[in-house]
Design a protein around this motif. Structure first.
Motif, PDB file in Angstrom:
ATOM      1  N   ARG A 193       0.810  -1.164   0.071  1.00 30.64           N
ATOM      2  CA  ARG A 193       0.147   0.036  -0.057  1.00 30.64           C
ATOM      3  C   ARG A 193       0.713   1.397  -0.124  1.00 30.64           C
ATOM      4  O   ARG A 193       0.411   2.447  -0.250  1.00 30.64           O
ATOM      5  N   ARG A 194       2.071   1.088   0.211  1.00 31.35           N
ATOM      6  CA  ARG A 194       2.782   2.356   0.222  1.00 31.35           C
ATOM      7  C   ARG A 194       3.390   2.713  -0.822  1.00 31.35           C
ATOM      8  O   ARG A 194       3.890   3.985  -1.171  1.00 31.35           O
ATOM      9  N   TYR A 195       3.219   1.966  -1.911  1.00 29.58           N
ATOM     10  CA  TYR A 195       4.062   2.359  -3.283  1.00 29.58           C
ATOM     11  C   TYR A 195       2.644   2.344  -4.581  1.00 29.58           C
ATOM     12  O   TYR A 195       1.853   1.776  -4.527  1.00 29.58           O
ATOM     13  N   ARG A 196       3.182   3.204  -5.449  1.00 32.34           N
ATOM     14  CA  ARG A 196       2.433   3.213  -6.609  1.00 32.34           C
ATOM     15  C   ARG A 196       3.427   2.994  -8.135  1.00 32.34           C
ATOM     16  O   ARG A 196       4.672   3.246  -7.712  1.00 32.34           O
ATOM     17  N   PRO A 197       2.805   2.470  -9.053  1.00 28.13           N
ATOM     18  CA  PRO A 197       3.593   2.309 -10.244  1.00 28.13           C
ATOM     19  C   PRO A 197       4.482   3.879 -10.560  1.00 28.13           C
ATOM     20  O   PRO A 197       3.762   4.701 -10.761  1.00 28.13           O
ATOM     21  N   GLY A 198       5.682   3.489 -11.010  1.00 24.62           N
ATOM     22  CA  GLY A 198       6.520   4.732 -11.474  1.00 24.62           C
ATOM     23  C   GLY A 198       7.388   5.229 -10.426  1.00 24.62           C
ATOM     24  O   GLY A 198       8.092   6.192 -10.630  1.00 24.62           O
ATOM     25  N   GLN A 199       7.034   4.913  -9.218  1.00 22.56           N
ATOM     26  CA  GLN A 199       7.877   5.416  -8.172  1.00 22.56           C
ATOM     27  C   GLN A 199       9.305   4.862  -8.194  1.00 22.56           C
ATOM     28  O   GLN A 199       9.367   3.881  -8.694  1.00 22.56           O
ATOM     29  N   GLU A 200      10.332   5.802  -7.517  1.00 17.63           N
ATOM     30  CA  GLU A 200      11.599   5.426  -7.651  1.00 17.63           C
ATOM     31  C   GLU A 200      12.030   4.193  -7.030  1.00 17.63           C
ATOM     32  O   GLU A 200      11.370   4.431  -5.857  1.00 17.63           O
ATOM     33  N   ARG A 206      24.541  -8.353  -8.334  1.00 16.46           N
ATOM     34  CA  ARG A 206      25.944  -8.801  -8.273  1.00 16.46           C
ATOM     35  C   ARG A 206      26.759  -7.649  -7.374  1.00 16.46           C
ATOM     36  O   ARG A 206      27.974  -7.368  -7.767  1.00 16.46           O
ATOM     37  N   GLY A 207      26.102  -7.036  -6.453  1.00 16.04           N
ATOM     38  CA  GLY A 207      26.715  -5.728  -5.763  1.00 16.04           C
ATOM     39  C   GLY A 207      26.605  -4.749  -6.118  1.00 16.04           C
ATOM     40  O   GLY A 207      27.129  -3.734  -5.708  1.00 16.04           O
ATOM     41  N   GLU A 208      26.097  -4.552  -7.458  1.00 18.47           N
ATOM     42  CA  GLU A 208      26.062  -3.061  -8.069  1.00 18.47           C
ATOM     43  C   GLU A 208      24.619  -2.589  -7.784  1.00 18.47           C
ATOM     44  O   GLU A 208      23.743  -3.203  -8.303  1.00 18.47           O
ATOM     45  N   ARG A 209      24.544  -1.482  -7.471  1.00 17.24           N
ATOM     46  CA  ARG A 209      23.274  -0.762  -7.461  1.00 17.24           C
ATOM     47  C   ARG A 209      22.807  -0.022  -8.650  1.00 17.24           C
ATOM     48  O   ARG A 209      23.549   0.878  -9.425  1.00 17.24           O
ATOM     49  N   ARG A 210      21.648  -0.100  -9.097  1.00 17.83           N
ATOM     50  CA  ARG A 210      21.162   0.264 -10.093  1.00 17.83           C
ATOM     51  C   ARG A 210      19.802   1.146 -10.079  1.00 17.83           C
ATOM     52  O   ARG A 210      19.040   0.526  -9.405  1.00 17.83           O
ATOM     53  N   PRO A 211      19.414   1.994 -10.805  1.00 20.98           N
ATOM     54  CA  PRO A 211      18.191   2.661 -10.617  1.00 20.98           C
ATOM     55  C   PRO A 211      17.216   2.103 -11.218  1.00 20.98           C
ATOM     56  O   PRO A 211      17.294   1.240 -12.215  1.00 20.98           O
ATOM     57  N   ALA A 212      15.892   2.067 -10.762  1.00 21.57           N
ATOM     58  CA  ALA A 212      14.688   1.268 -11.162  1.00 21.57           C
ATOM     59  C   ALA A 212      13.293   2.028 -10.721  1.00 21.57           C
ATOM     60  O   ALA A 212      13.506   3.055 -10.427  1.00 21.57           O
ATOM     61  N   ALA A 213      12.372   1.480 -11.266  1.00 24.21           N
ATOM     62  CA  ALA A 213      11.056   2.168 -10.947  1.00 24.21           C
ATOM     63  C   ALA A 213      10.032   0.932 -10.736  1.00 24.21           C
ATOM     64  O   ALA A 213      10.211  -0.228 -11.243  1.00 24.21           O
ATOM     65  N   VAL A 214       9.087   1.251  -9.845  1.00 23.79           N
ATOM     66  CA  VAL A 214       8.019   0.377  -9.383  1.00 23.79           C
ATOM     67  C   VAL A 214       7.177   0.212 -10.838  1.00 23.79           C
ATOM     68  O   VAL A 214       6.922   1.127 -11.361  1.00 23.79           O
ATOM     69  N   TYR A 215       7.120  -1.074 -11.019  1.00 27.83           N
ATOM     70  CA  TYR A 215       6.330  -1.528 -12.513  1.00 27.83           C
ATOM     71  C   TYR A 215       4.789  -1.648 -12.111  1.00 27.83           C
ATOM     72  O   TYR A 215       3.923  -1.156 -12.788  1.00 27.83           O
ATOM     73  N   SER A 216       4.727  -2.862 -11.185  1.00 32.84           N
ATOM     74  CA  SER A 216       3.356  -3.203 -10.826  1.00 32.84           C
ATOM     75  C   SER A 216       3.302  -3.708  -9.622  1.00 32.84           C
ATOM     76  O   SER A 216       4.046  -4.147  -8.929  1.00 32.84           O
ATOM     77  N   LEU A 217       2.065  -3.625  -9.076  1.00 32.44           N
ATOM     78  CA  LEU A 217       1.614  -4.235  -8.018  1.00 32.44           C
ATOM     79  C   LEU A 217       0.523  -5.248  -7.823  1.00 32.44           C
ATOM     80  O   LEU A 217      -0.406  -5.230  -8.641  1.00 32.44           O
ATOM     81  N   GLY A 218       0.890  -6.419  -7.214  1.00 31.29           N
ATOM     82  CA  GLY A 218       0.114  -7.517  -7.012  1.00 31.29           C
ATOM     83  C   GLY A 218      -1.383  -7.157  -6.635  1.00 31.29           C
ATOM     84  O   GLY A 218      -1.637  -6.481  -5.784  1.00 31.29           O
ATOM     85  N   VAL A 219      -2.228  -7.982  -7.260  1.00 31.23           N
ATOM     86  CA  VAL A 219      -3.657  -7.602  -7.013  1.00 31.23           C
ATOM     87  C   VAL A 219      -4.252  -8.856  -6.193  1.00 31.23           C
ATOM     88  O   VAL A 219      -4.888  -9.021  -5.477  1.00 31.23           O
ATOM     89  N   GLU A 220      -3.732 -10.207  -6.741  1.00 30.88           N
ATOM     90  CA  GLU A 220      -4.206 -11.302  -6.078  1.00 30.88           C
ATOM     91  C   GLU A 220      -2.916 -12.076  -5.251  1.00 30.88           C
ATOM     92  O   GLU A 220      -1.705 -11.837  -5.747  1.00 30.88           O
ATOM     93  N   ALA A 221      -3.207 -12.542  -4.208  1.00 27.06           N
ATOM     94  CA  ALA A 221      -2.211 -12.990  -3.205  1.00 27.06           C
ATOM     95  C   ALA A 221      -1.540 -14.249  -3.777  1.00 27.06           C
ATOM     96  O   ALA A 221      -2.322 -15.155  -4.374  1.00 27.06           O
ATOM     97  N   VAL A 222      -0.402 -14.542  -3.695  1.00 28.19           N
ATOM     98  CA  VAL A 222       0.292 -15.537  -4.111  1.00 28.19           C
ATOM     99  C   VAL A 222       0.230 -16.869  -2.844  1.00 28.19           C
ATOM    100  O   VAL A 222       0.489 -17.794  -3.386  1.00 28.19           O
ATOM    101  N   VAL A 254      15.492  -2.245  -3.391  1.00 30.68           N
ATOM    102  CA  VAL A 254      15.508  -1.308  -2.213  1.00 30.68           C
ATOM    103  C   VAL A 254      14.305  -0.257  -2.647  1.00 30.68           C
ATOM    104  O   VAL A 254      14.340   0.559  -3.875  1.00 30.68           O
ATOM    105  N   LEU A 255      13.658  -0.181  -1.731  1.00 32.62           N
ATOM    106  CA  LEU A 255      12.351   0.535  -1.918  1.00 32.62           C
ATOM    107  C   LEU A 255      12.391   1.821  -0.854  1.00 32.62           C
ATOM    108  O   LEU A 255      12.762   1.614   0.334  1.00 32.62           O
TER     109      LEU A 255
END
Length: 256
Positions: A193-200, A206-222, A254-255
């Motif tokens: 609930r804390r995140y939305r698609p598009g957030q940084e 392999r030890g290297e940090r890279r920029p990313a973005a939230v892509y999708s949030l699950g709707v049904e529990a796994v 990392v969120l």
């Protein structure tokens, strides 16, 4: 003293920000995966790719036996050629009837008959053009081509295999893009609930940090754990052309 206090405050703020960030275990997945199947019964003529092979957009992956499709195209083209001749004859007949009518040598009914004959020939011509277009599409569909630049992730066809569309459970070939990848983490609904698609976000590979973005949030529990329901949270990041990343590799997300 003031400078020392500012440095201390800054350090505390950075520490608080780092503490607020969440580092989660995740696994890599393809962003997309296109599964390609035959659209008509037939025999595989040639499979031109192997598992793990990199392909460019438009590359030929698989070709079905084209003899029947080519014969159908030739037949419709011949019908179209005959229709062109018939349409020309009907147009000349209409022009002749119009000229005779203008000179008062034929009745209105005869002119109407010529007009109807031309209209029928024109309609038949358009139908034959549509048949040629449909035959061209069916010929194109005997070839499976890469929809984008990527990697062959599945191959279930071999030269000479007989394919029945009603029995195709697995794709003949599947392709996934390699320019972007997903990192999929499992989180509780409270975290979700804390995140939305598009957030940084960020991914540690392999030890290297890279920029990313939230892509999708699950709707049904796994799954349902004693602590509550667990959902998928995907982040997307750019992959490098010279690296090999594979699904199910473990990474860190990392969120903020």
């Amino acid at each position: 003293m003031r400078a020392a206090a500012l440095r201390t405050l800054l350090a505390l703020l950075l520490s608080a920000s780092a503490a607020a960030a969440q580092e989660l275990s995740a696994r890599l997945e393809w962003v997309d995966r296109v599964e390609m199947r035959a659209v008509a019964n037939g025999v595989v003529d040639k499979v031109l790719v192997t598992m793990g092979e990199h392909v460019e957009a438009g590359d030929l992956l698989l070709r079905m036996d084209q003899r029947e499709a080519r014969a159908s195209l030739l037949e419709t083209q011949a019908q179209l050629a005959r229709g062109v001749v018939a349409l020309d004859d009907a147009r000349r007949e209409l022009d002749r009837a119009q000229e005779l009518f203008d000179r008062g040598l034929i009745a209105t009914e005869e002119l109407k008959d010529a007009e109807l004959g031309h209209a029928a020939a024109l309609a038949e011509h358009e139908s034959e053009r549509a048949a040629v277009a449909a035959a061209e599409v069916m010929l194109e569909r005997t070839e499976l081509r890469a929809p984008f630049t990527g990697i062959v992730v599945e191959r279930n066809a071999y030269d000479g295999a007989v394919i029945y569309t009603s029995l195709q459970q697995a794709p003949l070939v599947a392709v996934a893009p390699t320019d972007r990848m997903l990192a999929r983490a499992l989180v509780t609904s409270e975290v979700l609930r804390r995140y939305r698609p598009g957030q940084e976000a960020a991914v540690i590979i392999r030890g290297e940090r890279r920029p990313a973005a939230v892509y999708s949030l699950g709707v049904e529990a796994v799954r349902i754990d004693p602590a509550g329901a667990v959902y998928e949270l995907d982040v997307v990041f750019d992959a490098r052309p010279d690296e090999i990343l594979r699904p199910s590799e473990f990474v860190k997300v990392v969120l903020p």
